[in-house]
Design an enzyme around this catalytic site. Structure first.
Site, PDB file in Angstrom:
ATOM      1  N   SER A 248       0.836  -1.191   0.000  1.00 10.73           N
ATOM      2  CA  SER A 248       0.000   0.000   0.000  1.00 10.73           C
ATOM      3  C   SER A 248       0.871   1.241   0.000  1.00 10.73           C
ATOM      4  O   SER A 248       2.034   1.198   0.406  1.00 10.73           O
ATOM      5  CB  SER A 248      -0.901   0.019   1.239  1.00 10.73           C
ATOM      6  N   LYS A 249       0.260   2.310  -0.494  1.00 10.86           N
ATOM      7  CA  LYS A 249       0.968   3.588  -0.537  1.00 10.86           C
ATOM      8  C   LYS A 249       1.390   3.964   0.871  1.00 10.86           C
ATOM      9  O   LYS A 249       2.478   4.446   1.104  1.00 10.86           O
ATOM     10  CB  LYS A 249       0.035   4.684  -1.032  1.00 10.86           C
ATOM     11  N   ARG A 250       0.469   3.729   1.821  1.00 10.81           N
ATOM     12  CA  ARG A 250       0.714   4.182   3.181  1.00 10.81           C
ATOM     13  C   ARG A 250       1.895   3.460   3.821  1.00 10.81           C
ATOM     14  O   ARG A 250       2.747   4.062   4.436  1.00 10.81           O
ATOM     15  CB  ARG A 250      -0.553   3.960   4.012  1.00 10.81           C
TER      16      ARG A 250
END
Ligand code: GLU
Length: 498
Positions: A248-250
């Site tokens: 994920s980007k996060r």
């Protein structure tokens, strides 16, 4: 396939285009192209706090760079807000949805109770489902806030669908709570907007990640309530990092963005080819596909059930070394660097050289031939476009780095070369026509005369003139680097011993 195929890619513009999103786009695009259907781009920008214009631009730019052209759109979900509100209203009027005035605190209390009593369903208990019209009016008159909930039909048995990847997926009606479709601030939820848009866009197949499966059954209920036939669903496996965490980007930041690969010397088609293999395969596990071959080979049946692991270095963000990402991604990129038409490669290398301040307009004019021959020669060992300004720099500039291993093995281990190579430089200086034959002749004769193994001299020359340990045939390198540079570098090689 009967009828036209229409698929969509509906990213939420809350960040860059990441490799998971790109893979979803690729699968949909391939499916559309294979069936000569339509690929629609729809930006799901209803989360106003998190959606940004930059993100939209970044996503479009990433898709264009990958070569994923769309046939319709980009449509913006926010522009259909009124339609979403109207559909919710219609569901209310038709008695397929209802206003729920339960407060957050009440709901939480009930949830805790259900947990305590170990009831299997912890969902909404339907308190407001049976309010009389008067009761609703009373509450509205008091100005009490409400959400709109979908009225899940009271049926026995199961509702289900045939997932193209996972087979039959079913759920008991009794296990589905009356879910919220409009928030108390009047904003319809993704679950509803997405279905309304898919119906309007006449979507026939929804190809998306397994992380959306929790929505699918509820969305099928919405299709039914709206009198529409649900599309075919195909849920793709997730992409996991080497520690089996969802990418994920996060969690992973820039290293999982498409832009990162663009900036680190990937060819767009090589990235597409790599990404498609994360969760899809042919029966013979083939790895390299041209665009036409991939369109031909692609099918939903080839999508894997099991999650795919993307072997990048999640904790190695700073060290952008040769193996900064999945070795398979690099080997596929290397394959395309080696095999695309050299004229096509020239465009990419030009950009790298320009960005590095090494471009010479003559490479497009009188030195075109030299330029093409050079990149054709050196590309054989490269993994990314960055290698042309890294290990390949000595062909374009006098300022290049020496590989430490090469210096140790080919130079420092042979102190005699400190005298020998400059003298060889003198010999080469007197060669009139600078060709493969003449350079080889002079070098071999010199080795004989001095009684030194050619390998030692040749390896020495290689490191002195290119900075590298290994490379293409040395005489090819000498010819392309050119007489002046070769002679000068050999004559000045003493500096490497300091
Ligand atoms: N906007 C959703 C996402 O970015 C897409 C959901 C879907 O494909 O239905 O995950």
């Amino acid at each position: 396939m009967a009828g036209e195929v229409i698929v969509r890619f509906p990213p939420s513009p809350t960040g860059y285009l990441h490799i998971g999103g790109a893979r979803t786009a690729i699968f949909n695009w391939l499916f559309a192209r294979k069936h000569k259907g339509k690929f629609i781009l729809r930006i799901e920008d209803t989360d106003v706090e998190r959606s940004t214009k930059e993100s939209v631009e970044g996503i479009l730019d990433g898709l264009r760079w990958l070569g994923l052209d769309w046939d319709e759109g980009p449509y913006f979900q926010s522009e259909f807000h009124q339609e979403h509100v109207d559909v919710a209203q219609r569901l209310l009027e038709e008695g397929k949805a209802y206003k729920c005035f339960c407060t957050k605190e009440e709901l939480e209390k009930k949830r805790q109770m259900a947990l305590k009593e170990k009831r299997s369903t912890v969902g909404y208990d339907g308190t407001c489902r049976n309010l009389t019209p008067e009761e609703v009016r009373e509450r509205e008159a008091k100005g009490l806030p409400y959400v709109i909930r979908f009225k899940v039909p009271k049926r026995s048995g199961k509702i289900g669908y045939d997932d193209k990847v996972l087979g039959r997926i079913e759920k008991d009606y009794s296990e589905i709570e009356d879910f919220v479709i409009v928030r108390s601030n009047g904003r319809p939820l993704y679950l509803l907007c997405n279905v309304v848009d898919d119906i309007r866009d006449r979507i026939t197949h929804i190809i998306r990640g397994q992380d959306h499966m929790a929505n699918t059954i509820r969305q099928i209920l919405l299709y039914e309530a709206l009198g529409a036939t649900p599309p075919v669903f195909a849920h793709m496996p997730l992409t996991l990092d080497p520690k089996k965490r969802k990418i994920s980007k996060r969690t992973h930041g820039e290293v999982v963005s498409v832009q990162f690969y663009r900036e680190h010397g990937f060819l767009p088609w090589a990235l597409v080819n790599f990404l498609v293999l994360l969760g899809w395969h042919t029966s013979d596990n083939r790895e390299i596909f041209s665009k036409e071959e991939l369109i031909e080979a692609f099918s939903l049946e080839g999508i894997s059930k099991a999650n795919a692991v993307f072997n990048f270095n999640p904790d190695d963000k700073e060290k952008v070394k040769k193996f900064f990402t999945d070795p398979k991604a690099l080997s596929i990129n290397a394959h395309y660097l080696r095999t695309i038409p050299v004229e096509e490669l020239a465009g990419y290398v030009e950009k790298e050289l320009r960005d590095a301040g090494l471009w010479d307009e003559a490479y497009k004019g009188e030195r075109r031939d030299w330029f093409l021959k050079t990149i054709d020669l050196i590309r054989t060992r490269f993994h990314t476009l960055k290698d042309f300004i890294g290990p390949g720099r000595a062909y374009f500039s006098d300022e290049f780095e020496y590989d430490q291993k090469a210096l140790k093995k080919n130079i420092h281990k042979h102190p005699e070369l400190k005298e020998l190579l400059p003298e060889l430089g003198e010999r080469l200086d007197s060669v009139d026509s600078w060709t493969l034959e003449t350079t080889e002749e002079v070098v071999r004769a010199y080795c004989d005369e001095k009684g030194v193994k050619p390998g030692i001299i040749i390896n020495g020359i290689r490191t002195v003139i290119t900075g590298q340990l290994k490379g293409p045939g040395i005489f090819d390198c000498m010819v392309l680097i050119g007489k002046d540079r070769v002679v000068r570098r050999l004559k000045e090689c003493g500096a490497l011993y300091e």
